[in-house]
Design an enzyme around this catalytic site. Structure first.
Site, PDB file in Angstrom:
ATOM      1  CE  LYS A   1      -8.904 -31.394  13.281  1.00 21.46           C
ATOM      2  NZ  LYS A   1      -8.372 -32.758  13.236  1.00 21.46           N
TER       3      LYS A   1
ATOM      4  CD  GLN B   1      -8.936 -35.951  11.250  1.00 24.99           C
ATOM      5  OE1 GLN B   1      -8.670 -34.758  11.230  1.00 24.99           O
ATOM      6  NE2 GLN B   1      -9.330 -36.573  12.353  1.00 24.99           N
TER       7      GLN B   1
ATOM      8  CG  ASP C   1      -2.345 -33.506  15.260  1.00 25.55           C
ATOM      9  OD1 ASP C   1      -3.142 -32.815  15.920  1.00 25.55           O
ATOM     10  OD2 ASP C   1      -2.664 -34.183  14.261  1.00 25.55           O
TER      11      ASP C   1
END
Ligand SMILES: NC(=O)c1ccc[n+]([C@@H]2O[C@H](COP(=O)([O-])OP(=O)(O)OC[C@H]3O[C@@H](n4cnc5c(N)ncnc54)[C@H](OP(=O)(O)O)[C@@H]3O)[C@@H](O)[C@H]2O)c1
Length: 291
Positions: free
Chosen positions: A54, A98, A121
């Site tokens: 990322k 994460q 997200d």
């Protein structure tokens, strides 16, 4: 029939180039450089690789990025404190925690604590609600990536019967919700299957488009696929030293009209859509409308 391969790497590269060009325009117009903050708790090697990828992607599209790596013993209060600090930092536009988190931490509490405008997200209840209402702020990265793959491959989604296998909050459920909406590359008739679904193979056989998000190698076999169906394989499973999807690729590609490989299908799209969401977040926080 041998299926057309849907090249996720190429479509993701095209998406990243578009985001990079829009980012350059955004920076020129506002002087603001979009920034993504990632939070990694513990030493799970797969998570560490995902986070590293990322950051590489952020650099390629012209974003700033910062990584927060915390020990596996981090308490929920300590993690909440970090998220709160990132929420309040005007130079940080997107926050990605994460998953999975260590067991002493309630994932839902942490995901709910991310500011909805920084929730790249799209896990915050406010953002999930907006998706359900058909006016999304952010789309969750993996299902959004599947929608782009379908669009870029010219697959007719309007009116099609889509069978999604899997009902996770990350992939299956939002996938169904995105494709059932009114709009472009949507307007589908959606069936979502899961481990309690009766007669699953016969339902899957009625699909024009299959999205497999189960986490089991070779789950979707050729006898479950209608001739000419489009097959999108979200699964990532490690078998020995190989990565495979949820679809029995070699046999299914002889029946399907188009299929995504694993690796090189949905996977690269997920990070490309994260870049898209981070730019959207920066736009929203600098008073610009999201494109
Ligand atoms: N390409 C990417 O970027 C990306 C991103 C995210 C995930 N993935 C991969 O996609 C796969 C799914 O991920 P996930 O997070 O959605 O997994 P998950 O949370 O474990 O959900 C799996 C879903 O599959 C269903 N399922 C399991 N066994 C089944 C069976 N025998 N018959 C029918 N349904 C069954 C489960 O049903 P129940 O709900 O009834 O248990 C559940 O809804 C994994 O391989 C993951 O690694 C890839």
């Amino acid at each position: 029939m041998t299926a057309q391969l849907i090249d996720g790497k190429a479509i993701a590269a095209k998406t990243r180039l578009r985001v990079a060009a829009e980012t350059a325009e955004f920076i020129a117009a506002t002087g603001v450089v979009p920034q993504l903050a990632t939070v990694l708790v513990g030493e799970d090697p797969a998570s560490a690789v995902y986070v590293r990828n990322k950051h590489v992607a952020c650099e390629k599209v012209g974003f700033r990025n910062q990584q927060h790596t915390l020990p596996a013993t981090t308490s929920q209060a300590e993690l909440l404190e970090l998220v709160s600090r990132l929420n309040g930092d005007p130079a940080v536009h997107g926050i990605l925690v994460q998953l999975p988190l260590p067991e002493q931490i309630d994932e839902q509490v942490i995901l709910d604590s991310v500011h909805p405008l920084k929730d790249v997200d799209a896990f915050h209840p406010e953002n999930v609600g907006l998706i359900v209402q058909g006016r999304p702020r952010f789309l969750p990265c993996t299902p959004a990536g599947v929608q782009v793959l379908l669009r870029e491959s010219g697959v007719e989604v309007d009116g099609a019967h889509v069978v999604v296998i899997g009902r996770s909050e990350i992939v299956g459920k939002p996938m169904g919700m995105i494709l059932v909406q009114k709009g472009e590359t949507a307007n589908a008739t959606v069936t979502i299957c899961h481990s309690r679904t009766r007669h699953l193979p016969s339902i899957v056989r009625t699909a024009d488009i299959i999205v497999a998000a189960i986490g089991r190698p070779n789950f979707v076999t050729a006898d479950m696929v209608k001739l000419g169906a489009v097959v999108i394989d979200v699964g990532i499973n490690r078998v020995g030293d190989r990565l495979v999807g949820d679809v029995d690729f070699d046999d299914v590609r002889e029946v399907a009209s188009a299929i995504t490989p694993v690796p090189g299908g949905v996977g690269p799209m997920t990070i490309a859509m994260l870049m898209q969401n981070t730019l959207t977040a920066a736009r929203l926080q600098t008073g610009g409308a999201a494109k």
